[in-house]
Design an enzyme around this catalytic site. Structure first.
Site, PDB file in Angstrom:
ATOM      1  N   THR A  62       0.825  -1.317  -0.124  1.00  0.00           N
ATOM      2  CA  THR A  62       0.004   0.089  -0.121  1.00  0.00           C
ATOM      3  C   THR A  62       0.896   1.403   0.131  1.00  0.00           C
ATOM      4  O   THR A  62       0.478   2.274  -0.634  1.00  0.00           O
ATOM      5  CB  THR A  62      -0.811  -0.040   1.268  1.00  0.00           C
ATOM      6  OG1 THR A  62      -1.849  -1.010   1.067  1.00  0.00           O
ATOM      7  CG2 THR A  62      -1.579   1.500   1.204  1.00  0.00           C
ATOM      8  N   ASP A  64      -0.401  -6.979   4.600  1.00  0.00           N
ATOM      9  CA  ASP A  64      -0.856  -8.311   4.671  1.00  0.00           C
ATOM     10  C   ASP A  64       0.227  -9.592   5.214  1.00  0.00           C
ATOM     11  O   ASP A  64      -0.540 -10.149   6.214  1.00  0.00           O
ATOM     12  CB  ASP A  64      -1.454  -8.878   3.347  1.00  0.00           C
ATOM     13  CG  ASP A  64      -2.799  -7.584   3.287  1.00  0.00           C
ATOM     14  OD1 ASP A  64      -3.107  -6.929   4.452  1.00  0.00           O
ATOM     15  OD2 ASP A  64      -3.211  -7.833   2.218  1.00  0.00           O
TER      16      ASP A  64
END
Ligand code: ASP
Length: 339
Positions: free
Chosen positions: A14, A92
């Site tokens: 991200t 993640d």
């Protein structure tokens, strides 16, 4: 005095993502050019740095052991030329990569800090600039010679870290080990083992990791032995049993027998608690002792991420099963407190 020099590897995630027609995705060149517009990275207190963008940049949900290997080999190739390493990574699977690297980078005497962000760097209120500038500063000024995760003001031991929030910027925790450093507090002295490592003249070597067939089985009230049997019929080398509390499982004879039979066949079975904090101790309850008697090994207070990557690491070294079992119970890189 020459400034410390830090190698930043942007692997994806991200932090360097942009809005695309398919949703947020990493875009080559974007992170590097955006950082050039942020004065805090060029403050006189900051170290020199270079940014290497991987090709392709990935969402860390797509990461595999091959990516851990790529990062470990990249650090080794640049090891002599830099004072520390910052790995920019998706959140993640950040804790998996941190745990894997902690086992793979043997003889590490320089800091490797993994960070990323929940909000892309170029979006308003992003946690990216702060996470990256802290990681950069710490890599130069707080040389904990181990693999760490920096997130939301906390420097955590990498193989103790776990992602605990899907959206909040305070996304990582180290449930069974205190933070190595908190950006709000005074600088903590380096723990003794780290000081030793710093003065050691170890040279870095990379242990290779290859994908290993490992399964995870989570207990819940009413879970059937048939379901466990289905998993154990697969050609797996190890099973992580996510048990209750201090490491307890239903005491049904056929359930325990299935585990005992798998253990006899050479499947390594590790008992981890579903609790976020505390350690497995199969000596407390009869329901735990039954597992120990079936040959199930304690995972103590390891995270799931540390357990999976430690199994990958050990099973990739072509050791006899008995040695893998012994090493699983031992503290290899600070990943467990007992044993
Ligand atoms: N899906 C993203 C990743 O792990 C999430 C993030 O970076 O925060 O790459």
């Amino acid at each position: 005095m020459t400034k410390p020099s830090i190698y930043i590897a942007y692997t994806g995630g991200t932090i360097g993502m942009q809005q695309t027609a398919q949703g947020f995705a990493p875009v080559a060149g974007f992170l590097t050019s955006h950082i050039k517009t942020l004065p805090e990275f060029y403050h006189e207190a900051m170290p020199e740095f270079v940014i290497k963008e991987y090709d392709p940049l990935i969402d860390s949900a797509n990461a595999s052991p091959a990516d851990w290997q790529l990062i470990a080999d990249d650090i080794a190739a640049n090891y002599e030329d830099y004072d520390g390493f910052v790995i920019l990574h998706g959140t993640d699977t950040m804790a998996y990569t941190a745990s894997a690297l902690s086992f793979m980078l043997q003889g590490l005497a320089k800091p490797v800090i993994i960070t990323g962000s929940q909000i892309p760097l170029a979006q308003p209120h992003s946690d990216g600039p702060s996470n990256l500038s802290h990681a950069l500063y710490l890599a130069a000024n707080y040389p904990a010679p181990e693999v760490c995760v920096f997130f939301d003001k906390k420097l955590l031991r990498g193989n103790r870290s776990t992602k605990v929030h899907a959206e909040d910027v305070d996304a990582f925790a180290s449930p069974n080990y205190p933070p190595l450093f908190e950006a709000d507090s005074a600088m903590l002295p380096l723990p003794e083992h780290q000081q030793k490592a710093l003065t050691a003249t170890n040279t870095l070597s990379v242990a290779n990791i290859s994908p290993q067939p490992i399964s995870i089985f989570t207990l819940y009230p009413g879970v059937s032995t048939e379901l466990l049997d289905t998993v154990l019929q697969q050609p797996i080398k190890a099973l992580i049993l996510q048990s209750y509390g201090a490491g307890n499982a239903p005491q049904h004879a056929n359930f325990i027998d299935a585990l005992a039979a798998a253990n006899q066949r050479g499947v390594i079975i590790i008992n981890l608690s579903q609790c976020l904090q505390g350690s497995v101790n199969m000596a407390v309850y009869a329901t735990g002792k039954a597992l120990a008697d079936a040959g199930v090994l304690s995972g103590y207070d390891m995270t799931l991420e540390a357990t999976i990557t430690k199994l990958h690491f050990l099973l990739s070294q072509n050791m006899p099963i008995a040695e893998v079992k012994l090493a699983m119970k031992k503290n290899v890189q600070g990943e467990l407190s007992d044993g």
